[in-house]
Scaffold this motif. Structure first.
Motif, PDB file in Angstrom:
ATOM      1  N   ARG A 264       0.821  -1.204   0.000  1.00  0.00           N
ATOM      2  CA  ARG A 264       0.000   0.000   0.000  1.00  0.00           C
ATOM      3  C   ARG A 264       0.860   1.262   0.000  1.00  0.00           C
ATOM      4  O   ARG A 264       0.535   2.246  -0.662  1.00  0.00           O
ATOM      5  N   ARG A 265       1.950   1.233   0.764  1.00  0.00           N
ATOM      6  CA  ARG A 265       2.820   2.402   0.788  1.00  0.00           C
ATOM      7  C   ARG A 265       3.452   2.636  -0.571  1.00  0.00           C
ATOM      8  O   ARG A 265       3.578   3.774  -1.019  1.00  0.00           O
ATOM      9  N   GLN A 266       3.843   1.561  -1.232  1.00  0.00           N
ATOM     10  CA  GLN A 266       4.461   1.701  -2.550  1.00  0.00           C
ATOM     11  C   GLN A 266       3.472   2.235  -3.577  1.00  0.00           C
ATOM     12  O   GLN A 266       3.850   2.975  -4.488  1.00  0.00           O
ATOM     13  N   ASN A 267       2.205   1.873  -3.448  1.00  0.00           N
ATOM     14  CA  ASN A 267       1.203   2.291  -4.420  1.00  0.00           C
ATOM     15  C   ASN A 267       0.568   3.628  -4.078  1.00  0.00           C
ATOM     16  O   ASN A 267      -0.177   4.170  -4.896  1.00  0.00           O
ATOM     17  N   ALA A 268       0.829   4.168  -2.873  1.00  0.00           N
ATOM     18  CA  ALA A 268       0.221   5.429  -2.493  1.00  0.00           C
ATOM     19  C   ALA A 268       0.659   6.550  -3.432  1.00  0.00           C
ATOM     20  O   ALA A 268      -0.164   7.338  -3.917  1.00  0.00           O
ATOM     21  N   LEU A 269       1.973   6.631  -3.704  1.00  0.00           N
ATOM     22  CA  LEU A 269       2.473   7.677  -4.588  1.00  0.00           C
ATOM     23  C   LEU A 269       1.929   7.506  -6.001  1.00  0.00           C
ATOM     24  O   LEU A 269       1.612   8.493  -6.676  1.00  0.00           O
ATOM     25  N   VAL A 270       1.831   6.256  -6.450  1.00  0.00           N
ATOM     26  CA  VAL A 270       1.297   6.005  -7.786  1.00  0.00           C
ATOM     27  C   VAL A 270      -0.154   6.464  -7.870  1.00  0.00           C
ATOM     28  O   VAL A 270      -0.566   7.101  -8.850  1.00  0.00           O
ATOM     29  N   ARG A 271      -0.934   6.163  -6.838  1.00  0.00           N
ATOM     30  CA  ARG A 271      -2.350   6.569  -6.843  1.00  0.00           C
ATOM     31  C   ARG A 271      -2.480   8.091  -6.817  1.00  0.00           C
ATOM     32  O   ARG A 271      -3.278   8.667  -7.560  1.00  0.00           O
ATOM     33  N   ILE A 272      -1.692   8.742  -5.957  1.00  0.00           N
ATOM     34  CA  ILE A 272      -1.783  10.198  -5.857  1.00  0.00           C
ATOM     35  C   ILE A 272      -1.374  10.854  -7.177  1.00  0.00           C
ATOM     36  O   ILE A 272      -2.061  11.744  -7.695  1.00  0.00           O
ATOM     37  N   GLY A 273      -0.236  10.425  -7.723  1.00  0.00           N
ATOM     38  CA  GLY A 273       0.217  10.990  -8.986  1.00  0.00           C
ATOM     39  C   GLY A 273      -0.764  10.739 -10.118  1.00  0.00           C
ATOM     40  O   GLY A 273      -1.030  11.630 -10.933  1.00  0.00           O
ATOM     41  N   SER A 274      -1.341   9.526 -10.158  1.00  0.00           N
ATOM     42  CA  SER A 274      -2.301   9.198 -11.211  1.00  0.00           C
ATOM     43  C   SER A 274      -3.560  10.042 -11.091  1.00  0.00           C
ATOM     44  O   SER A 274      -4.096  10.538 -12.090  1.00  0.00           O
ATOM     45  N   LEU A 275      -4.059  10.213  -9.860  1.00  0.00           N
ATOM     46  CA  LEU A 275      -5.258  11.028  -9.650  1.00  0.00           C
ATOM     47  C   LEU A 275      -5.010  12.476 -10.053  1.00  0.00           C
ATOM     48  O   LEU A 275      -5.875  13.116 -10.675  1.00  0.00           O
ATOM     49  N   MET A 276      -3.850  13.000  -9.715  1.00  0.00           N
ATOM     50  CA  MET A 276      -3.524  14.372 -10.098  1.00  0.00           C
ATOM     51  C   MET A 276      -3.460  14.515 -11.617  1.00  0.00           C
ATOM     52  O   MET A 276      -3.982  15.487 -12.187  1.00  0.00           O
ATOM     53  N   LEU A 277      -2.855  13.537 -12.282  1.00  0.00           N
ATOM     54  CA  LEU A 277      -2.767  13.597 -13.738  1.00  0.00           C
ATOM     55  C   LEU A 277      -4.131  13.467 -14.397  1.00  0.00           C
ATOM     56  O   LEU A 277      -4.430  14.161 -15.375  1.00  0.00           O
ATOM     57  N   VAL A 278      -4.955  12.590 -13.870  1.00  0.00           N
ATOM     58  CA  VAL A 278      -6.308  12.436 -14.412  1.00  0.00           C
ATOM     59  C   VAL A 278      -7.084  13.741 -14.263  1.00  0.00           C
ATOM     60  O   VAL A 278      -7.783  14.179 -15.188  1.00  0.00           O
ATOM     61  N   ALA A 279      -6.971  14.379 -13.092  1.00  0.00           N
ATOM     62  CA  ALA A 279      -7.663  15.645 -12.874  1.00  0.00           C
ATOM     63  C   ALA A 279      -7.190  16.710 -13.859  1.00  0.00           C
ATOM     64  O   ALA A 279      -8.005  17.462 -14.427  1.00  0.00           O
ATOM     65  N   VAL A 280      -5.880  16.763 -14.087  1.00  0.00           N
ATOM     66  CA  VAL A 280      -5.337  17.746 -15.027  1.00  0.00           C
ATOM     67  C   VAL A 280      -5.806  17.459 -16.445  1.00  0.00           C
ATOM     68  O   VAL A 280      -6.234  18.368 -17.179  1.00  0.00           O
ATOM     69  N   LEU A 281      -5.749  16.195 -16.851  1.00  0.00           N
ATOM     70  CA  LEU A 281      -6.151  15.842 -18.211  1.00  0.00           C
ATOM     71  C   LEU A 281      -7.636  16.096 -18.451  1.00  0.00           C
ATOM     72  O   LEU A 281      -8.026  16.617 -19.498  1.00  0.00           O
ATOM     73  N   VAL A 282      -8.468  15.720 -17.483  1.00  0.00           N
ATOM     74  CA  VAL A 282      -9.909  15.948 -17.623  1.00  0.00           C
ATOM     75  C   VAL A 282     -10.200  17.442 -17.726  1.00  0.00           C
ATOM     76  O   VAL A 282     -11.002  17.882 -18.571  1.00  0.00           O
ATOM     77  N   SER A 283      -9.550  18.238 -16.887  1.00  0.00           N
ATOM     78  CA  SER A 283      -9.768  19.687 -16.928  1.00  0.00           C
ATOM     79  C   SER A 283      -9.321  20.273 -18.270  1.00  0.00           C
ATOM     80  O   SER A 283     -10.020  21.102 -18.860  1.00  0.00           O
ATOM     81  N   ALA A 284      -8.154  19.842 -18.741  1.00  0.00           N
ATOM     82  CA  ALA A 284      -7.634  20.379 -19.997  1.00  0.00           C
ATOM     83  C   ALA A 284      -8.499  19.983 -21.190  1.00  0.00           C
ATOM     84  O   ALA A 284      -8.743  20.795 -22.088  1.00  0.00           O
ATOM     85  N   LEU A 285      -8.971  18.733 -21.187  1.00  0.00           N
ATOM     86  CA  LEU A 285      -9.783  18.263 -22.313  1.00  0.00           C
ATOM     87  C   LEU A 285     -11.204  18.797 -22.262  1.00  0.00           C
ATOM     88  O   LEU A 285     -11.823  19.041 -23.300  1.00  0.00           O
ATOM     89  N   ALA A 286     -11.727  18.975 -21.057  1.00  0.00           N
ATOM     90  CA  ALA A 286     -13.110  19.442 -20.928  1.00  0.00           C
ATOM     91  C   ALA A 286     -13.225  20.954 -21.038  1.00  0.00           C
ATOM     92  O   ALA A 286     -14.332  21.479 -21.190  1.00  0.00           O
ATOM     93  N   GLY A 287     -12.080  21.654 -20.945  1.00  0.00           N
ATOM     94  CA  GLY A 287     -12.116  23.111 -20.996  1.00  0.00           C
ATOM     95  C   GLY A 287     -12.865  23.677 -22.185  1.00  0.00           C
ATOM     96  O   GLY A 287     -13.778  24.508 -22.022  1.00  0.00           O
ATOM     97  N   PRO A 288     -12.540  23.271 -23.426  1.00  0.00           N
ATOM     98  CA  PRO A 288     -13.247  23.828 -24.590  1.00  0.00           C
ATOM     99  C   PRO A 288     -14.734  23.500 -24.611  1.00  0.00           C
ATOM    100  O   PRO A 288     -15.518  24.238 -25.228  1.00  0.00           O
ATOM    101  N   LEU A 289     -15.133  22.406 -23.948  1.00  0.00           N
ATOM    102  CA  LEU A 289     -16.540  22.020 -23.937  1.00  0.00           C
ATOM    103  C   LEU A 289     -17.338  22.780 -22.888  1.00  0.00           C
ATOM    104  O   LEU A 289     -18.555  22.949 -23.033  1.00  0.00           O
ATOM    105  N   VAL A 290     -16.675  23.218 -21.831  1.00  0.00           N
ATOM    106  CA  VAL A 290     -17.367  23.864 -20.711  1.00  0.00           C
ATOM    107  C   VAL A 290     -17.301  25.381 -20.802  1.00  0.00           C
ATOM    108  O   VAL A 290     -18.311  26.073 -20.579  1.00  0.00           O
ATOM    109  N   LEU A 291     -16.132  25.914 -21.125  1.00  0.00           N
ATOM    110  CA  LEU A 291     -15.970  27.369 -21.160  1.00  0.00           C
ATOM    111  C   LEU A 291     -16.653  27.957 -22.396  1.00  0.00           C
ATOM    112  O   LEU A 291     -16.581  27.379 -23.494  1.00  0.00           O
TER     113      LEU A 291
END
Length: 284
Positions: free
Chosen positions: A17-44
């Protein structure tokens, strides 16, 4: 004594779990960034080059991150710059990964004069400061997007090549590689079918650090005016445009600067987590 297996299993689960904690946090942050960047033209309701309000308007309900010197929405421009920077960084990483992996495998598989010659070329390439070399290459090739990707891919070939060479040197005397040679398998096929699959993990881990370096390099070149040219927004370009009004409109710097920190941090966390999980020297 009977409880030891249970404690051992619990310790293994905790380590996993400790080894995967950083992977989960980094992945969630990247997903949030990608979703925001891709959804920007559709929402704004407006694009990154649209003049939607008066210049230098502070953050408000209409413009969440304010407007820039030309009255363009900073949020729309930041999200568009995120898509641009990630696209450039991923393309540069992919090209350098393919070229560097091939370079390193050939060098590690052919120990001797071939290995020496190939590695000396990399030594010469790495003798130059990376940003200075990037500026020189962009000045020679031009400031188009394709030339920027080519320039950054050249910069990062040595990193992948050295990782691939080190891993290949460890594998070239393994029994399954030697057995393939005895059976008459060609060097190219041996590298592709037996060596490459077994060195993919360190290459994947290295790719996360290369992407972060590519993002920072692209931002630096754009800040210097040698990256992607206006009106296409870039993180470095947005920061450069705001230097004259930084004290009056700090949101112009905070938006792209925060995006750089967030994305780079996400890739660093992801890379550290993958390294802890798969590297036998650091993993549990």
């Amino acid at each position: 004594m009977a409880r030891r297996p249970e404690l051992s299993a619990g310790a293994m689960i905790g380590a996993f779990r400790r080894q995967n904690a950083l992977v989960r946090i980094g992945s969630l942050m990247l997903v949030a960034v990608l979703v925001s960047a891709l959804a920007g033209p559709l929402v704004l309701p407006f694009g990154p080059t649209d003049m939607v309000a008066m210049s230098l308007q502070p953050p408000s309900a209409a413009n969440l991150l304010g407007t820039d010197l030309l009255g363009r929405d900073v949020l729309a421009r930041t999200l568009d710059a995120t898509r641009t920077s990630l696209t450039v960084a991923f393309c540069a990483m992919a090209l350098s990964l393919v070229a560097g992996a091939a370079w390193g495998m050939v060098a590690g598989y052919n120990v001797g004069s071939v290995d020496t010659a190939l590695m000396r070329v990399l030594d010469v390439l790495q003798a130059f400061p990376p940003l200075l070399l990037a500026v020189a290459l962009v000045a020679m090739l031009g400031t188009s997007t394709s030339n920027l990707i080519l320039t950054m891919s050249i910069l990062f070939v040595p990193q992948f090549a050295r990782v691939a060479r080190s891993a290949t040197l460890l594998l070239r005397r393994r029994q399954f590689v030697l057995a393939a040679e005895v059976l008459g398998v060609s060097s190219t096929r041996n590298l592709l079918t037996h060596v490459l699959p077994n060195i993919s993990t360190p290459l994947i881990i290295e790719s996360t650090s290369v992407i972060t370096a590519a993002l920072l390099t692209e931002s630096a070149l754009s800040f210097l005016g040698m990256g992607i040219q206006p009106p296409t927004p870039t993180w470095g370009g947005m920061i450069a445009e705001s230097t004259s009004v930084m004290t009056r409109a700090p949101w112009l710097v905070l938006a792209p600067g925060s995006a750089i920190v967030l994305v780079v941090l996400a890739f660093l966390l992801l890379g550290d987590g993958l390294r802890d999980k798969f590297d036998p020297k650091t993993g549990s």
